[in-house]
Write a protein that holds these residues in place. Structure first.
Motif, PDB file in Angstrom:
ATOM      1  N   LEU A 231      10.689   6.656  -7.561  1.00  0.00           N
ATOM      2  CA  LEU A 231       9.332   6.620  -7.006  1.00  0.00           C
ATOM      3  C   LEU A 231       8.511   5.487  -7.625  1.00  0.00           C
ATOM      4  N   THR A 232       8.659   5.284  -8.914  1.00  0.00           N
ATOM      5  CA  THR A 232       7.833   4.292  -9.599  1.00  0.00           C
ATOM      6  C   THR A 232       8.415   2.890  -9.432  1.00  0.00           C
ATOM      7  N   VAL A 233       9.564   2.640 -10.041  1.00  0.00           N
ATOM      8  CA  VAL A 233      10.138   1.294 -10.016  1.00  0.00           C
ATOM      9  C   VAL A 233      10.688   0.939  -8.626  1.00  0.00           C
ATOM     10  N   ALA A 234      11.453   1.854  -8.041  1.00  0.00           N
ATOM     11  CA  ALA A 234      12.158   1.521  -6.799  1.00  0.00           C
ATOM     12  C   ALA A 234      11.289   1.660  -5.558  1.00  0.00           C
ATOM     13  N   THR A 235      10.056   2.158  -5.700  1.00  0.00           N
ATOM     14  CA  THR A 235       9.163   2.221  -4.540  1.00  0.00           C
ATOM     15  C   THR A 235       7.846   1.515  -4.816  1.00  0.00           C
ATOM     16  N   ALA A 236       7.057   2.017  -5.758  1.00  0.00           N
ATOM     17  CA  ALA A 236       5.770   1.385  -6.042  1.00  0.00           C
ATOM     18  C   ALA A 236       5.940  -0.085  -6.405  1.00  0.00           C
TER      19      ALA A 236
ATOM     20  N   PHE B 150       0.832  -1.208   0.000  1.00  0.00           N
ATOM     21  CA  PHE B 150       0.000   0.000   0.000  1.00  0.00           C
ATOM     22  C   PHE B 150       0.867   1.259   0.000  1.00  0.00           C
ATOM     23  N   ILE B 151       1.989   1.221   0.713  1.00  0.00           N
ATOM     24  CA  ILE B 151       2.928   2.351   0.644  1.00  0.00           C
ATOM     25  C   ILE B 151       3.386   2.551  -0.799  1.00  0.00           C
ATOM     26  N   GLY B 152       3.626   1.425  -1.487  1.00  0.00           N
ATOM     27  CA  GLY B 152       3.995   1.504  -2.895  1.00  0.00           C
ATOM     28  C   GLY B 152       2.909   2.133  -3.740  1.00  0.00           C
ATOM     29  N   MET B 153       1.650   1.766  -3.464  1.00  0.00           N
ATOM     30  CA  MET B 153       0.534   2.372  -4.206  1.00  0.00           C
ATOM     31  C   MET B 153       0.515   3.884  -4.025  1.00  0.00           C
ATOM     32  N   LEU B 154       0.701   4.342  -2.785  1.00  0.00           N
ATOM     33  CA  LEU B 154       0.700   5.780  -2.528  1.00  0.00           C
ATOM     34  C   LEU B 154       1.846   6.472  -3.263  1.00  0.00           C
ATOM     35  N   ALA B 155       3.020   5.834  -3.292  1.00  0.00           N
ATOM     36  CA  ALA B 155       4.171   6.427  -3.987  1.00  0.00           C
ATOM     37  C   ALA B 155       3.923   6.541  -5.484  1.00  0.00           C
ATOM     38  N   PHE B 156       3.047   5.674  -5.998  1.00  0.00           N
ATOM     39  CA  PHE B 156       2.786   5.699  -7.437  1.00  0.00           C
ATOM     40  C   PHE B 156       1.996   6.929  -7.853  1.00  0.00           C
ATOM     41  N   ILE B 157       1.327   7.585  -6.906  1.00  0.00           N
ATOM     42  CA  ILE B 157       0.554   8.793  -7.237  1.00  0.00           C
ATOM     43  C   ILE B 157       1.492   9.931  -7.660  1.00  0.00           C
ATOM     44  N   PRO B 158       2.453  10.366  -6.815  1.00  0.00           N
ATOM     45  CA  PRO B 158       3.399  11.389  -7.301  1.00  0.00           C
ATOM     46  C   PRO B 158       4.291  10.862  -8.414  1.00  0.00           C
ATOM     47  N   GLY B 159       4.581   9.546  -8.397  1.00  0.00           N
ATOM     48  CA  GLY B 159       5.384   8.986  -9.481  1.00  0.00           C
ATOM     49  C   GLY B 159       4.684   9.113 -10.820  1.00  0.00           C
TER      50      GLY B 159
ATOM     51  N   ALA C 223       2.383  11.363 -11.562  1.00  0.00           N
ATOM     52  CA  ALA C 223       2.352  12.794 -11.904  1.00  0.00           C
ATOM     53  C   ALA C 223       3.673  13.219 -12.536  1.00  0.00           C
ATOM     54  N   GLY C 224       4.793  12.732 -11.983  1.00  0.00           N
ATOM     55  CA  GLY C 224       6.090  13.034 -12.581  1.00  0.00           C
ATOM     56  C   GLY C 224       6.224  12.453 -13.972  1.00  0.00           C
ATOM     57  N   GLY C 225       5.623  11.280 -14.197  1.00  0.00           N
ATOM     58  CA  GLY C 225       5.645  10.682 -15.521  1.00  0.00           C
ATOM     59  C   GLY C 225       4.926  11.533 -16.555  1.00  0.00           C
ATOM     60  N   ILE C 226       3.838  12.184 -16.139  1.00  0.00           N
ATOM     61  CA  ILE C 226       3.125  13.096 -17.046  1.00  0.00           C
ATOM     62  C   ILE C 226       4.032  14.257 -17.450  1.00  0.00           C
ATOM     63  N   VAL C 227       4.809  14.763 -16.491  1.00  0.00           N
ATOM     64  CA  VAL C 227       5.769  15.827 -16.809  1.00  0.00           C
ATOM     65  C   VAL C 227       6.807  15.321 -17.811  1.00  0.00           C
ATOM     66  N   ASN C 228       7.347  14.142 -17.562  1.00  0.00           N
ATOM     67  CA  ASN C 228       8.401  13.599 -18.427  1.00  0.00           C
ATOM     68  C   ASN C 228       7.913  13.393 -19.859  1.00  0.00           C
ATOM     69  N   ALA C 229       6.650  13.027 -20.000  1.00  0.00           N
ATOM     70  CA  ALA C 229       6.129  12.690 -21.324  1.00  0.00           C
ATOM     71  C   ALA C 229       5.578  13.896 -22.069  1.00  0.00           C
ATOM     72  N   SER C 230       5.567  15.058 -21.449  1.00  0.00           N
ATOM     73  CA  SER C 230       4.986  16.256 -22.063  1.00  0.00           C
ATOM     74  C   SER C 230       6.029  16.992 -22.896  1.00  0.00           C
ATOM     75  N   HIS C 231       5.605  17.487 -24.045  1.00  0.00           N
ATOM     76  CA  HIS C 231       6.518  18.183 -24.949  1.00  0.00           C
ATOM     77  C   HIS C 231       7.247  19.339 -24.256  1.00  0.00           C
ATOM     78  N   GLN C 232       6.480  20.273 -23.681  1.00  0.00           N
ATOM     79  CA  GLN C 232       7.101  21.478 -23.148  1.00  0.00           C
ATOM     80  C   GLN C 232       7.765  21.231 -21.791  1.00  0.00           C
ATOM     81  N   MET C 233       7.040  20.584 -20.874  1.00  0.00           N
ATOM     82  CA  MET C 233       7.597  20.378 -19.537  1.00  0.00           C
ATOM     83  C   MET C 233       8.808  19.458 -19.551  1.00  0.00           C
TER      84      MET C 233
END
Length: 551
Positions: free
Chosen positions: A379-384, A342-351, A353-363
């Protein structure tokens, strides 16, 4: 019709195959964790490596051993167990294929690891050309990939056997999820196998003089982004199927789980260009197309979040919970099999959100090639993902070894999960903050030289070292738990938790098992997203490229 092949317990012979994979996985955790600790200490300027060991050498060890070895071996071990439990014991022929796959992966891992340790393959996790490794490194990677194909063959054969024995019935959910994950993996590894076998290996042997780097990087990321979902989907398997049983509830919907996995198959592969948004040689229109396809992955991710929290709320309500969040108090927070994932699930929320930034053209241009990206992966692989794997290991290892997960180990597992969360908050948080200030990715303290910004980054590097040290302590605790559960815990029967579907859930339609349809759509999406860009990269190779311009 009842499942004619399902087992109450994983067969002992299949369990040995699964445990062999888990042993290698946790040896990799020890080696990769140590390399990670050294890495953050060097980056903070608090340690100089002895005996001529290079910073990028341990960085390569950390990325390859944890990102490829730990994950691949754990995933295959978990999948072998899941299929044996839900679809029935493997035949001798199927099990032999599994053992061939195990030894090919192990030999290949040893070859690659030796080359890295000898400083003959300091090419980082992504092994981009023009960085060149010893040919044994590439050959080792090839054996690892081929080994997983043998594993896939064994599991596909078992799935086919189950379908023949249970005509007209939806396949067991864990087996279905395993098949989806391996189809995605097998299709994706065609890209990295192509660049390794036909570009990097001949180049390292001196058979060709040059490599078309644009094609090589495109083929790597054709594989590299689905690799992220290869890590994630087994965690989803545990979230959807195992966790409901652990908490004493039922799955919200079998159909929703299958649909989310199918969508992840469709949208995970034709999106690799979003890792190459700032690279030349790829038309911006194709980059934009793959960014759009990338964002479609948000749909199954939100479906998963909805299904999980609907399961949690339904369980809480069944226990008498009142109010908007009263169900939270009813969850079994004292059970590490639930709390750590469950801690991993929670970490996946900000993870996420960061993925959306990484995949965006401008950001993406703000954070591209900064340590923000490294923080995102942690956050994603090493925690969730990893915390979910740890939560699975708490019950899977004793189930396979005929032991039990004791109250003492449960308390220690809770400490392990909490220390991991604390350490990762320090380390990943500092990485994200430093990345926004422009701190480069993959850099050591000495690389900063006289940069004016270096002093601004140093406090964040120290915070990373603090977090990394706490994480290493958590790794030591986890390894102690693994050894105890494998060899010293009391003998007994540990449950393999497989959730049941809620009574009011809709019946699962058979279209989900129509592989011609789903694999066909996947192939069409891949051809649409990659054919013309790859032709452009080959035909418009830089001046001096010879022959076919693949090299």
């Amino acid at each position: 019709m009842l499942n004619q092949l399902a087992n109450t317990k994983v067969d002992r012979r299949d369990g040995k195959l699964a445990m062999a994979h888990l042993y290698v996985a946790f040896i990799a955790l020890a080696i990769g964790g140590l390399a990670g600790l050294l890495q953050v200490l060097v980056r903070s300027g608090k340690l100089e490596l002895p005996a001529g060991i290079g910073y990028y050498q341990i960085l390569t060890v950390h990325g390859v051993v944890l990102g490829l070895v730990l994950t691949t071996f754990f995933i295959i071990g978990f999948m072998v167990s899941s299929v044996s439990k839900t679809a029935g014991t493997f035949t001798a022929r199927q099990r032999t294929l599994g053992w061939i796959g195990f030894w090919l992966k192990t030999i290949g891992t040893a070859m690659a690891a030796v080359m890295i340790l000898l400083n003959e393959a300091t090419v980082l996790f992504t092994f981009y050309a023009p960085l060149q490794a010893h040919f044994l490194f590439y050959l080792g990677l090839t054996l690892v990939i081929v080994g997983t194909w043998f594993d896939s063959a064994a599991i596909y054969m078992k799935y086919g056997q189950w379908k023949k024995a249970n005509p007209g019935q939806p396949s067991p959910l864990l087996t279905f999820m395993t098949v989806i994950t391996l189809i995605m993996w097998d299709v994706a590894t065609l890209g990295v196998a192509t660049t390794v076998l036909f570009q990097l290996l001949p180049w390292s042997l001196g058979l060709v003089d040059t490599v078309n780097i644009g094609v090589s990087r495109a083929l790597f990321w054709y594989f590299g982004h689905p690799l992220v979902y290869f890590w994630l989907l087994p965690a989803y398997m545990a979230w959807y199927v195992v966790i409901p049983k652990v908490i004493g509830g039922k799955m919200f919907s079998d159909s929703l789980a299958r649909m989310s996995f199918i969508l992840l198959l469709l949208f995970s592969i034709p999106v690799g260009f979003h890792h190459q948004l700032l690279e030349p040689g790829i038309d911006p229109a194709w980059k934009f197309l793959q960014v759009v396809l990338t964002f479609l992955v948000v749909i199954p991710s939100l479906m998963t979040a909805f299904s999980l929290f609907a399961t949690f709320e339904s369980f809480g309500r069944s226990k008498g919970a009142k109010g908007l969040f009263g169900w939270v108090k009813k969850l079994p927070w004292g059970d590490a099999r639930f709390t750590v994932p469950f801690i991993g699930m929670l970490a996946f929320i900000p993870g996420g959100a960061g993925g959306i930034v990484n995949a965006s053209h401008q950001m993406n241009q703000v954070v591209h090639n900064t340590i923000w990206v490294t923080g995102h992966f942690h956050l994603t692989v090493a925690t969730a993902v990893l915390l979910t794997y740890f939560g699975v290991a708490y019950w899977l290892i004793p189930h396979l070894t005929g032991r039990i997960f004791t109250k003492k180990m449960n308390k220690l597992a809770l400490i392990q999960g909490i220390t991991w969360a604390i350490g990762m908050t320090f380390m990943s948080g500092a990485m994200h903050a430093a990345g926004l200030l422009g701190a480069p990715r993959r850099s050591s303290f000495s690389d900063y030289g006289g940069a004016a910004q270096a002093a601004e980054w140093v406090p964040y590097q120290i915070a990373q070292a603090v977090g990394g040290s706490i994480l290493f302590l958590s790794i030591i605790i986890m390894l102690y738990i693994v050894v105890n559960l494998a060899f010293f815990a009391p003998k007994g029967d540990q449950e393999f938790p497989v959730g049941e579907v809620a009574d009011n859930a809709e019946k699962t339609p058979m279209v989900f098992d129509n592989w011609k349809l789903w694999v066909g759509i996947t192939a069409c999406l891949i051809l649409f997203a990659y054919t013309l860009p790859l032709i452009d990269l080959i035909q418009n190779a830089p001046p001096g490229a010879k022959g076919f311009k693949f090299w």
